[in-house]
Design a protein around this motif. Structure first.
Motif, PDB file in Angstrom:
ATOM      1  N   GLY A  36       6.762  -1.391 -12.740  1.00 18.14           N
ATOM      2  CA  GLY A  36       6.607   0.020 -12.368  1.00 18.14           C
ATOM      3  C   GLY A  36       7.870   0.589 -11.739  1.00 18.14           C
ATOM      4  N   ASP A  37       8.908  -0.243 -11.635  1.00 16.02           N
ATOM      5  CA  ASP A  37      10.182   0.229 -11.062  1.00 16.02           C
ATOM      6  C   ASP A  37      11.179   0.524 -12.180  1.00 16.02           C
ATOM      7  OD1 ASP A  37       9.746   0.105  -8.198  1.00 16.02           O
ATOM      8  OD2 ASP A  37       9.575  -2.060  -8.484  1.00 16.02           O
ATOM      9  N   ILE A  38      11.889   1.613 -12.028  1.00 16.52           N
ATOM     10  CA  ILE A  38      12.855   2.037 -13.043  1.00 16.52           C
ATOM     11  C   ILE A  38      14.261   1.657 -12.582  1.00 16.52           C
ATOM     12  CG2 ILE A  38      13.739   4.013 -14.372  1.00 16.52           C
ATOM     13  CD1 ILE A  38      10.770   3.382 -14.872  1.00 16.52           C
TER      14      ILE A  38
ATOM     15  N   GLY B 274       0.814  -1.210   0.000  1.00 16.29           N
ATOM     16  CA  GLY B 274       0.000   0.000   0.000  1.00 16.29           C
ATOM     17  C   GLY B 274       0.850   1.263   0.000  1.00 16.29           C
ATOM     18  N   THR B 275       2.024   1.187  -0.607  1.00 14.77           N
ATOM     19  CA  THR B 275       2.923   2.331  -0.641  1.00 14.77           C
ATOM     20  C   THR B 275       2.435   3.381  -1.636  1.00 14.77           C
ATOM     21  OG1 THR B 275       4.680   0.735  -0.241  1.00 14.77           O
ATOM     22  CG2 THR B 275       5.374   2.945  -0.820  1.00 14.77           C
ATOM     23  N   THR B 276       1.749   2.931  -2.672  1.00 18.73           N
ATOM     24  CA  THR B 276       1.330   3.876  -3.712  1.00 18.73           C
ATOM     25  C   THR B 276      -0.180   3.948  -3.874  1.00 18.73           C
ATOM     26  OG1 THR B 276       1.504   2.142  -5.380  1.00 18.73           O
ATOM     27  CG2 THR B 276       3.441   3.518  -5.042  1.00 18.73           C
ATOM     28  N   GLY B 277      -0.931   3.298  -3.013  1.00 20.84           N
ATOM     29  CA  GLY B 277      -2.389   3.342  -3.133  1.00 20.84           C
ATOM     30  C   GLY B 277      -2.988   2.291  -2.226  1.00 20.84           C
TER      31      GLY B 277
HETATM   32  P1  ATP Z   1       1.830  -0.982  -3.420  1.00 17.22           P
HETATM   33  O1  ATP Z   1       2.043  -1.878  -4.611  1.00 17.22           O
HETATM   34  O2  ATP Z   1       0.593  -1.302  -2.684  1.00 17.22           O
HETATM   35  O3  ATP Z   1       2.004   0.453  -3.721  1.00 17.22           O
HETATM   36  P2  ATP Z   1       4.489  -1.801  -2.612  1.00 17.22           P
HETATM   37  O4  ATP Z   1       4.806  -1.782  -4.060  1.00 17.22           O
HETATM   38  O5  ATP Z   1       5.405  -1.064  -1.694  1.00 17.22           O
HETATM   39  O6  ATP Z   1       3.006  -1.301  -2.350  1.00 17.22           O
HETATM   40  P3  ATP Z   1       5.497  -4.433  -2.120  1.00 17.22           P
HETATM   41  O7  ATP Z   1       5.097  -5.459  -3.098  1.00 17.22           O
HETATM   42  O8  ATP Z   1       5.628  -4.830  -0.705  1.00 17.22           O
HETATM   43  O9  ATP Z   1       4.409  -3.290  -2.121  1.00 17.22           O
HETATM   44  O10 ATP Z   1       6.859  -3.772  -2.502  1.00 17.22           O
HETATM   45  C1  ATP Z   1       7.448  -3.884  -3.769  1.00 17.22           C
HETATM   46  C2  ATP Z   1       8.206  -2.628  -4.070  1.00 17.22           C
HETATM   47  O11 ATP Z   1       9.212  -2.383  -3.079  1.00 17.22           O
HETATM   48  C3  ATP Z   1       8.954  -2.677  -5.373  1.00 17.22           C
HETATM   49  O12 ATP Z   1       8.116  -2.397  -6.468  1.00 17.22           O
HETATM   50  C4  ATP Z   1      10.059  -1.643  -5.151  1.00 17.22           C
HETATM   51  O13 ATP Z   1       9.608  -0.351  -5.513  1.00 17.22           O
HETATM   52  C5  ATP Z   1      10.299  -1.698  -3.649  1.00 17.22           C
HETATM   53  N1  ATP Z   1      11.554  -2.433  -3.336  1.00 17.22           N
HETATM   54  C6  ATP Z   1      11.720  -3.739  -3.082  1.00 17.22           C
HETATM   55  N2  ATP Z   1      13.005  -4.045  -2.837  1.00 17.22           N
HETATM   56  C7  ATP Z   1      13.681  -2.895  -2.932  1.00 17.22           C
HETATM   57  C8  ATP Z   1      15.053  -2.528  -2.788  1.00 17.22           C
HETATM   58  N3  ATP Z   1      15.998  -3.410  -2.474  1.00 17.22           N
HETATM   59  N4  ATP Z   1      15.369  -1.224  -2.988  1.00 17.22           N
HETATM   60  C9  ATP Z   1      14.428  -0.314  -3.299  1.00 17.22           C
HETATM   61  N5  ATP Z   1      13.130  -0.595  -3.433  1.00 17.22           N
HETATM   62  C10 ATP Z   1      12.752  -1.864  -3.255  1.00 17.22           C
END
Ligand code: ATP
Ligand code: MG
Length: 551
Positions: free
Chosen positions: A430-432, A168-171
């Motif tokens: 969604g990660d760059i 729930g970091t982005t919604g």
């Molecule tokens: P939501 O999808 O509900 O917004 P969230 O993406 O934080 O929440 P998780 O699935 O727990 O939920 O986290 C995955 C995210 O965490 C990845 O997409 C990435 O952005 C971040 N992440 C994971 N490992 C790392 C890392 N080592 N360094 C930086 N970011 C990380």
């Protein structure tokens, strides 16, 4: 790899008399846990009148009850939806409704809370008998059939095993459906990469509603016959006692693996500074002990600040192994166990994982353009650059993934599921990320939605700026965000926690930053706060923070 899956609890049965777990009550063999789970599974069958494929939401403390309940739900052919006591009642209600759970299971300590949750949506609640965990250690195997669960292999082959909610970091958190097959694949990947063996002992301190705490830190050891020491809740002092085996019985002295999120490492460092750092004998003892007895310390789920990496190395002699993963895909990129661990990077694809760095199609038509593809076959990492393109600098793109560990779908959100895959069926994280051709490692730049700040034609990585700001002698913690701006599109905003009795203005920060970073990275806005609010996995919700602090 075989096509048939052996779900975790079945694999566990094969380790029968080995110790699987230790909690505040004592130690449990694999058979103890299996037999108790079997007993509970009969109760669940009764509650759900023999139906299968329901969602069973459960809230248990970090102890044997958690494992027993999870396995019992699986044995009864249901999907386990794990919760943590860090969730407030309103969130528990949201999850119970969202996953359409017919039955909630909990332990006596949470029964009052869970009664309220059950009542709001008219769910059934089953409260575990206090004796279940206690009697567990007395259970003995009489016949080999005691360690069978009575179902065919086929029964579990395609079955959903868990719904895990994203952080729930982005919604709003989304329910991620994982099959037994995807979980086992995630486990075997990590077992191979991080060299889990039956002789390992992990100190488990993570919440148990998230892939990190469940798959990496609990199911991996249980899948290989190793031992898991569970602490009821996170407590820096207790963790140090365990790591240093203060007051431990000989059997408990051996911890070989530790896993945590960066905020936990920061807290452990604070505690170290407070309690041990002034005693040279003690600091030497700590370094010697941890260096010799531990074989692996992992960080992940959020970016690992460089200063935490360095300080931890200094204190313990251990280079934290940083990895990148996601609820939807399990673990994806990781430093290799035997290779150099370079801070600021997240390594290469794990065994069985293929990643691409891709650029989205223009105007949303057609497929992504692949800049680089990396794959890992049984430990052999292969990297292919797209030779039809010329790279003047290291390629940057969105991480796209294929692996057997990937989730099946978002529960009840078919559109969201479809949107997250490219036309070629690659999962869009969604990660760059940037691929460094020199070190042959991947480096995370952040989430495209909140961490990539578009300012006056530049794309700026919030994570890179955060790393630099943490080098400022007065900054304790910080978050960098993009703030809407008419002229520049977005400008760089910073939210910082500074040391007590220090002062900072945006001008003094800029003066400091000017010769440390490119001009367009230098923060334009500053908010000083007492603490940065973080969720259960130690992550800040940047969208919320921007709305609140830079309205
Ligand atoms: P939501 O999808 O509900 O917004 P969230 O993406 O934080 O929440 P998780 O699935 O727990 O939920 O986290 C995955 C995210 O965490 C990845 O997409 C990435 O952005 C971040 N992440 C994971 N490992 C790392 C890392 N080592 N360094 C930086 N970011 C990380
Ligand atoms: Mg996410």
């Amino acid at each position: 790899r075989s096509n048939d899956v052996t779900p975790v609890f079945r694999k566990a049965a094969s380790f029968s008399d080995r110790i699987a777990l230790r909690d505040t009550l004592g130690s449990y063999t694999y058979a103890n846990l299996f037999l108790s789970a079997k007993e509970l599974s009969k109760e669940i069958d009764k509650e759900l009148k023999g139906k299968i494929n329901e969602q069973v939401l459960f809230l248990c403390p970090n102890d044997a009850n958690y494992v027993i309940t999870q396995w019992a739900i699986w044995m009864s052919g249901h999907t386990a939806v794990p919760m943590t006591s860090l969730h407030p009642q309103s969130m528990l209600e949201y999850y119970a409704k969202d996953c359409n759970s017919k039955l909630l299971v909990t332990t006596p300590e949470y029964s009052e809370l869970m009664h309220k949750v059950a009542k709001t949506h008219n769910k059934n609640l089953y409260v575990l008998d206090e004796q279940l965990r206690q009697n567990s250690t007395q259970k003995i195997v009489q016949n080999q059939s005691d360690l069978e669960d009575g179902q065919s292999t086929d029964f579990y082959n395609k079955k959903n095993a868990m719904i895990l909610y994203t952080s729930g970091t982005t919604g709003n958190p989304k329910g991620v459906v994982l099959t037994h097959k995807s979980i086992v694949s995630q486990i075997t990947t990590l077992v191979e990469a991080w060299k889990w063996t039956p002789n390992d002992v992990i100190l488990h301190v993570l919440p148990l509603h998230h892939v990190h705490g469940i798959v990496n830190a609990l199911l991996c050891p249980l899948y290989v016959g190793a031992k898991c020491n569970m602490l009821p809740k996170y407590d820096s002092n207790a963790v140090w006692s365990w790591l240093l085996a203060v007051n431990a019985s000989p059997d408990d002295r051996k911890i070989t693996v530790f896993m945590a999120v960066p905020t936990i490492y920061s807290k452990l460092i604070e505690e170290y500074d407070r309690v041990f750092s002034k005693d040279p004998k003690m600091t030497e003892y700590i370094r010697m002990t941890l260096k010799t007895k531990m074989r692996l310390m992992v960080s992940g789920s959020a970016p690992l600040p460089m200063n935490v990496y360095e300080k931890w190395l200094d204190i313990t002699g251990h280079r934290l192994l940083e990895r990148y993963g996601m609820t939807e895909i399990g673990m994806c990129l990781s430093h290799e166990y035997d290779s150099e661990r370079k801070p600021g990077y997240v390594g290469v694809p794990l065994p069985g994982v293929t990643v691409r760095l891709g650029q989205p199609p223009e105007e949303d038509e057609g497929d992504f353009t692949t800049l680089v593809e990396a794959t890992n076959n049984n430990g052999n990492v292969q990297i292919k650059m797209n030779h039809s393109l010329t790279f003047t600098e290291d390629p940057v793109g969105e991480i796209l993934v294929k692996s057997d560990g990937i989730f099946k779908e978002y529960y009840n959100r078919p559109e969201a599921t479809e949107n997250e895959f490219t036309t070629g069926k690659w999962f869009k994280t969604g990660d760059i990320c940037q691929y460094s051709q020199e070190s042959k490692l991947f480096k995370l730049l952040g989430r495209s939605s909140v961490d990539i700040i578009k300012t006056g034609g530049y794309k700026v990585s919030a994570l890179e700026i955060e790393t630099k700001l943490l080098d400022h002698p007065d900054i304790v913690d910080c978050v960098v965000v993009g703030v809407r701006d008419e002229k520049w599109g977005e400008i760089v905003g910073t939210i910082v926690v500074i040391k007590p009795e220090k002062e900072m203005t945006v001008e003094t920060l800029q003066t400091w930053a000017k010769n440390k970073m490119a001009a367009y990275n230098v923060p334009r806005l500053l908010k000083i706060v007492d603490a940065i609010p973080k969720n259960a996995m130690g992550k800040a919700n940047k969208k919320e923070l921007v709305q609140k602090l830079f309205p």
